[in-house]
Design a protein around this motif. Structure first.
Motif, PDB file in Angstrom:
ATOM      1  N   UNK A   1       0.814  -1.214   0.000  1.00 19.16           N
ATOM      2  CA  UNK A   1       0.000   0.000   0.000  1.00 19.16           C
ATOM      3  C   UNK A   1       0.846   1.263   0.000  1.00 19.16           C
ATOM      4  N   UNK A   2       2.076   1.130   0.443  1.00 13.08           N
ATOM      5  CA  UNK A   2       2.893   2.336   0.547  1.00 13.08           C
ATOM      6  C   UNK A   2       3.316   2.856  -0.832  1.00 13.08           C
ATOM      7  N   UNK A   3       3.348   1.977  -1.827  1.00 11.49           N
ATOM      8  CA  UNK A   3       3.652   2.429  -3.185  1.00 11.49           C
ATOM      9  C   UNK A   3       2.603   3.444  -3.635  1.00 11.49           C
ATOM     10  N   UNK A   4       1.345   3.048  -3.452  1.00 12.58           N
ATOM     11  CA  UNK A   4       0.216   3.899  -3.818  1.00 12.58           C
ATOM     12  C   UNK A   4       0.278   5.241  -3.105  1.00 12.58           C
ATOM     13  N   UNK A   5       0.578   5.179  -1.796  1.00 13.99           N
ATOM     14  CA  UNK A   5       0.659   6.394  -0.991  1.00 13.99           C
ATOM     15  C   UNK A   5       1.804   7.294  -1.465  1.00 13.99           C
ATOM     16  N   UNK A   6       2.947   6.669  -1.791  1.00 11.73           N
ATOM     17  CA  UNK A   6       4.100   7.459  -2.208  1.00 11.73           C
ATOM     18  C   UNK A   6       3.889   8.135  -3.560  1.00 11.73           C
TER      19      UNK A   6
ATOM     20  N   UNK B   1      -4.659  12.457  -5.969  1.00  7.17           N
ATOM     21  CA  UNK B   1      -5.573  11.334  -5.731  1.00  7.17           C
ATOM     22  C   UNK B   1      -5.724  10.497  -7.002  1.00  7.17           C
ATOM     23  N   UNK B   2      -5.801  11.173  -8.130  1.00  9.11           N
ATOM     24  CA  UNK B   2      -5.918  10.467  -9.403  1.00  9.11           C
ATOM     25  C   UNK B   2      -4.690   9.590  -9.651  1.00  9.11           C
ATOM     26  N   UNK B   3      -3.534  10.083  -9.201  1.00 11.33           N
ATOM     27  CA  UNK B   3      -2.286   9.349  -9.409  1.00 11.33           C
ATOM     28  C   UNK B   3      -2.343   7.972  -8.764  1.00 11.33           C
ATOM     29  N   UNK B   4      -3.068   7.898  -7.654  1.00 13.16           N
ATOM     30  CA  UNK B   4      -3.206   6.619  -6.950  1.00 13.16           C
ATOM     31  C   UNK B   4      -3.721   5.529  -7.889  1.00 13.16           C
ATOM     32  N   UNK B   5      -4.593   5.924  -8.828  1.00 13.90           N
ATOM     33  CA  UNK B   5      -5.263   4.939  -9.685  1.00 13.90           C
ATOM     34  C   UNK B   5      -4.524   4.677 -11.001  1.00 13.90           C
ATOM     35  N   UNK B   6      -3.263   5.120 -11.079  1.00 16.93           N
ATOM     36  CA  UNK B   6      -2.590   5.025 -12.385  1.00 16.93           C
ATOM     37  C   UNK B   6      -2.525   3.607 -12.935  1.00 16.93           C
ATOM     38  N   UNK B   7      -2.369   2.608 -12.066  1.00 20.49           N
ATOM     39  CA  UNK B   7      -2.220   1.224 -12.530  1.00 20.49           C
ATOM     40  C   UNK B   7      -3.497   0.394 -12.395  1.00 20.49           C
ATOM     41  N   UNK B   8      -4.626   1.098 -12.254  1.00 16.78           N
ATOM     42  CA  UNK B   8      -5.890   0.399 -11.997  1.00 16.78           C
ATOM     43  C   UNK B   8      -6.202  -0.625 -13.100  1.00 16.78           C
ATOM     44  N   UNK B   9      -5.706  -0.368 -14.311  1.00 14.21           N
ATOM     45  CA  UNK B   9      -5.982  -1.270 -15.455  1.00 14.21           C
ATOM     46  C   UNK B   9      -5.301  -2.627 -15.317  1.00 14.21           C
TER      47      UNK B   9
ATOM     48  N   UNK C   1       7.069   9.934 -11.132  1.00 14.69           N
ATOM     49  CA  UNK C   1       6.905   9.438  -9.762  1.00 14.69           C
ATOM     50  C   UNK C   1       6.943   7.910  -9.759  1.00 14.69           C
ATOM     51  N   UNK C   2       6.300   7.308 -10.751  1.00 11.71           N
ATOM     52  CA  UNK C   2       6.214   5.848 -10.852  1.00 11.71           C
ATOM     53  C   UNK C   2       7.604   5.257 -11.115  1.00 11.71           C
ATOM     54  N   UNK C   3       8.339   5.859 -12.027  1.00 12.64           N
ATOM     55  CA  UNK C   3       9.684   5.377 -12.364  1.00 12.64           C
ATOM     56  C   UNK C   3      10.610   5.502 -11.152  1.00 12.64           C
ATOM     57  N   UNK C   4      10.575   6.654 -10.525  1.00 10.57           N
ATOM     58  CA  UNK C   4      11.434   6.903  -9.364  1.00 10.57           C
ATOM     59  C   UNK C   4      11.170   5.873  -8.269  1.00 10.57           C
ATOM     60  N   UNK C   5       9.882   5.674  -7.981  1.00 11.12           N
ATOM     61  CA  UNK C   5       9.535   4.747  -6.893  1.00 11.12           C
ATOM     62  C   UNK C   5       9.926   3.312  -7.257  1.00 11.12           C
TER      63      UNK C   5
END
Lengths: 117, 369
Positions: free
Chosen positions: B184-189, B217-225, B309-313
């Protein structure tokens, strides 16, 4: 209730009933107010101001005495001070001063009565 | 208790002091006597002392009884002074006066006095008039405080609904990420990094705080697919075949479709951001990304930000297919285009914000890393 005192005050033109109403029947307070009146120095200051031609000071003093006698329902005195205040407000020193012949005996009379408290 | 006697004031502080300002001691004694059974009394012998007491006891004063003719600071001057100090009629002022001069009275009314009471006073009249006004002011005050209280409750409820929304979005996204062994911390970060980049750098200039929060908040759902990607592909330890990779790439388009299909999401003010981010977070600034090969600023800035943000994390954490890189390595790889391809404005902002991004990871030392 000090009937003798009230009787003398009535004879000197004071509406004792109205005065007691103003203090809501609190006789102790009424006597305290009378003592304040008896110790008050505005009258001497008024006489001094009139004799020195200080109209503004005389007006302030007369105005204070008007308020005080009004509160104590000393109706006759109150009316005299009211007239005097209006003369002095308008800068008419001599008319204000000439009223003193009526004011002074009445004021002294009441002060004598009150000094017995 | 007699219900009509006293309005229920709750915990509201109601003032119960009468301030008497009069140079005539007899007057003060008489007025004090009229009110002392139910009010506290403060006495001032002129306007100057009156102002001092008013300022000191402000919240306790229910009404002011004011004489006009006084030495030092008279009644009119007192009214002018308290106006300068910000008094706006919130405490009722009664003029107690033998004054018949109408210019003085009209000046006093213009300055905001509530009422005038003639001297020598008639006690029951003074009492009645002051009581009525004080009660009116108190009722008004208690009503206002009740409205404020209700407004607070409404705000609180609104906040809880927003929290719940956010919570649902996080729960859903975490559930999806969980399949690929993400915590869950990935999503939060991703949320925090996105917000940081928009809030603390040039990138967010012209965006309101609400908009930035919406994008985060929208960023949280980036991988929803990824919900549409089979486990076998999603969690394959080795390299994906080109067919498998083609399927993996569809999580972007599927994410967009998924969001379109949920009416409650479609109606959110932030839907546009969520949709763009899900669809475009694998686009590249050089046009070599997927699914649409958008180039440069054809990719909206919010999608670019989430992509970084996704790449960095991903770089600084361990994945099934890679070890965790150090922060310095990750910064180098992003800057020299080894991992992803980002525009100059975004890279400049990244440089500014990266130390703070790094700090986000030390806040939860027990997780991952």
């Amino acid at each position: 209730m000090d009937t003798a005192l009230y009787e003398s005050l009535k004879n000197a033109g004071t509406d004792v009933g109205a005065a007691l109403e103003r203090v809501m029947g609190n006789e102790t307070l009424f006597l305290r107010l009378l003592k304040k009146f008896s110790a008050d120095t505005n009258f001497e200051e008024l006489k001094k101001a009139l004799s020195e031609g200080e109209t503004e000071t005389a007006f302030a003093k007369s105005h204070s005495l008007k308020g005080m006698t009004g509160n104590l329902s000393m109706t006759a005195l109150y009316e005299l001070f009211s007239r005097q205040t209006e003369f002095l407000r308008g800068g008419d020193l001599s008319s204000g001063a000439s009223l003193m012949s009526e004011i002074e005996p009445l004021y002294e009379k009441i002060r004598d009565i009150v000094s017995t408290i | 208790m007699d219900p009509i006697k006293k309005p229920d004031s709750g915990n509201l502080h109601l003032p119960r002091t009468i301030l008497i300002i009069d140079d005539d001691e007899l007057n003060r004694m008489i007025l004090s006597n009229i009110f002392s059974d139910t009010y506290s009394i403060l006495e001032a012998e002129n306007g100057e002392v009156g102002i001092e007491l008013l300022v000191r006891e402000l919240t306790d004063i229910a009404a002011i009884l004011l004489d006009v003719m006084m030495p030092v600071t008279d009644g009119i001057r007192f009214l002018e002074r308290i106006r300068e100090l910000g008094w706006n009629g919130g405490i009722p002022v009664f003029l107690i006066t033998a004054e018949s001069d109408t210019s003085v009275l009209s000046r006093a009314y213009a300055l905001g006095v509530m009422d005038t009471i003639a001297k020598p006073v008639i006690p029951y009249m003074v009492r009645k008039r002051v009581d009525s006004v004080v009660e009116l002011f108190m009722a008004r005050k208690s009503l206002r405080s009740r409205v404020e209280e209700q407004q607070q409750q409404i705000n609180e409820q609104a906040r809880r609904i927003i929290d719940l929304n956010q919570g649902m979005i996080e729960a859903l996204s975490t559930a999806v990420e969980f399949r690929s062994a993400e915590s869950g911390s990935h999503v939060r970060r991703i949320h925090d990094i996105t917000k940081l980049l928009l809030l603390k750098t040039e990138l967010g200039v012209g965006m309101s705080y609400e908009t930035i929060e919406m994008i985060a908040t929208s960023a949280i759902m980036h991988d929803i697919g990824k919900i549409a990607i089979p486990d076998a592909i999603l969690n394959k330890p080795g390299r994906l075949t080109s067919e498998e990779f083609e399927i993996m790439k569809t999580h972007t388009v599927r994410g967009g479709e998924f969001l379109e299909r949920i009416p409650q999401l479609r109606e959110l003010p932030g839907f546009k951001y969520a949709h763009d981010i899900a669809l475009q977070h694998h686009e590249r600034y050089d046009g070599r990304g997927y699914p649409n090969g958008l180039k440069g600023d054809e990719i909206p800035i919010w999608s670019q930000v989430v992509s970084l943000a996704d790449v960095y994390d991903a770089l600084v954490n361990e994945r099934v297919y890679k070890r965790a890189y150090s922060f310095d390595e990750a910064v180098k790889m992003i800057n020299n285009g080894e991992c992803g391809c980002f525009g100059p404005a975004l890279l400049a902002a990244f440089k500014v914000a990266e130390p703070e991004m790094r700090a986000l990871y030390s806040e939860n030392p027990s997780e991952e890393k």
